[in-house]
Design a protein around this motif. Structure first.
Motif, mmCIF file in Angstrom:
data_model
loop_
_atom_site.group_PDB
_atom_site.id
_atom_site.type_symbol
_atom_site.label_atom_id
_atom_site.label_comp_id
_atom_site.label_asym_id
_atom_site.label_seq_id
_atom_site.Cartn_x
_atom_site.Cartn_y
_atom_site.Cartn_z
ATOM 1 N N TYR A 1 5.171 -2.390 2.968
ATOM 2 C CA TYR A 1 3.934 -2.083 3.686
ATOM 3 C C TYR A 1 4.204 -2.002 5.188
ATOM 4 N N LYS B 1 -1.618 6.062 1.462
ATOM 5 C CA LYS B 1 -2.223 5.779 2.755
ATOM 6 C C LYS B 1 -2.978 4.472 2.737
ATOM 7 N N TYR C 1 1.928 -2.453 8.693
ATOM 8 C CA TYR C 1 0.669 -2.839 9.312
ATOM 9 C C TYR C 1 0.806 -2.691 10.836
ATOM 10 N N TYR D 1 7.670 -3.190 -3.509
ATOM 11 C CA TYR D 1 6.555 -2.767 -2.669
ATOM 12 C C TYR D 1 6.836 -3.102 -1.204
ATOM 13 N N GLY E 1 3.592 -6.113 -5.889
ATOM 14 C CA GLY E 1 2.422 -5.542 -5.251
ATOM 15 C C GLY E 1 1.571 -4.815 -6.255
ATOM 16 N N TYR F 1 1.688 2.260 2.618
ATOM 17 C CA TYR F 1 2.504 1.392 1.793
ATOM 18 C C TYR F 1 3.297 2.217 0.791
ATOM 19 N N LEU G 1 -3.686 -2.078 7.537
ATOM 20 C CA LEU G 1 -2.675 -1.394 6.739
ATOM 21 C C LEU G 1 -2.585 0.075 7.151
#
Lengths: 112, 114
Positions: free
Chosen positions: B33, B57, B35, B31, B97, B48, B45
């Motif tokens: 991400y 989204k 930010y 996972y 995740g 991801y 966020l």
């Protein structure tokens, strides 16, 4: 309305003081609560997590959750100058662990 | 920041230009991400990824796209940068995740759109 609210500070305390950092959240569906520490110009790092009401201790740090009031706290005992950083609370719901919601962060300065 | 690098670390660009930020990990975590961090808003966020070519989204995805063609790389693209996208961008990774609270963050990319 933001999912989580956090007092931005800054908070300035003398070395050795007990520090209290707080967040409130709006949705009772949030089940997991984290505290991250972020030094200046660095990425956040996980400090503590909890998923139940009550207290959790780790050395000088205590995380407290009151789900009935939707209130989370981080206490730092015997604060040190090295604790000077921004502290961010984060929450996540059981329905999607990938979607964290972060508070805006409280900047802490511990004076020697 | 061990195991996660972001490039570039700093970038100044003009409004309307495309920008791509890269996140590279050596942890083989599934996972990843993206930010953005802004004063008064904390971390929000953007997008991801839960596997190669699998993305979703986040809270503030408008104006951003992502791609993940390899486990180790997650790209964030601003197709036409705007001044409101001036921010510090952080990449994060997670081994599990969707099942864990643990995300590990990179050092950040400071982007200024003039």
């Amino acid at each position: 309305q933001k999912e989580v609210e956090q007092d931005p500070g800054p908070l300035s305390v003398p070395e050795g003081a007990i520090v209290s950092l707080n967040c409130t959240y709006s949705n009772s569906a949030f089940q997991y609560f984290m505290w991250y520490r972020q030094y200046s110009r660095k990425g956040p790092e996980l400090l503590m997590y909890t998923y139940s009401s009550g207290n959790k201790e780790d050395g000088r740090f205590t995380a407290q959750v009151d789900k009935s009031s939707k209130y989370i706290s981080l206490f730092i005992r015997d604060s040190q100058p090295s604790d000077s950083a921004t502290y961010l609370c984060a929450i996540v719901g059981r329905d999607n662990f990938n979607k964290f919601y972060f508070g805006s962060g409280t900047k802490l300065n511990v004076k020697p | 920041d061990a195991g996660i690098t972001q490039s570039p670390r700093h970038k100044v660009t003009e409004t309307g230009t495309p920008v791509t930020l890269r996140c590279h990990q050596t942890e083989n975590h599934r996972y990843m991400y993206w930010y953005r961090q802004d004063p008064g808003h904390g971390l929000r966020l953007i997008h991801y990824s839960y596997g190669v070519k699998d993305t979703d989204k986040g809270e503030v995805s408008d104006g951003y796209s992502v791609s993940r063609s390899k486990t180790e790389d997650f790209l964030l693209t601003l197709e036409s940068a705007t001044s409101s996208q001036t921010s510090v961008y952080f990449c994060a990774i997670s081994a599990q995740g969707g099942q864990t609270y643990e995300q590990y963050f990179g050092p950040g990319t400071r982007l200024t759109v003039t």
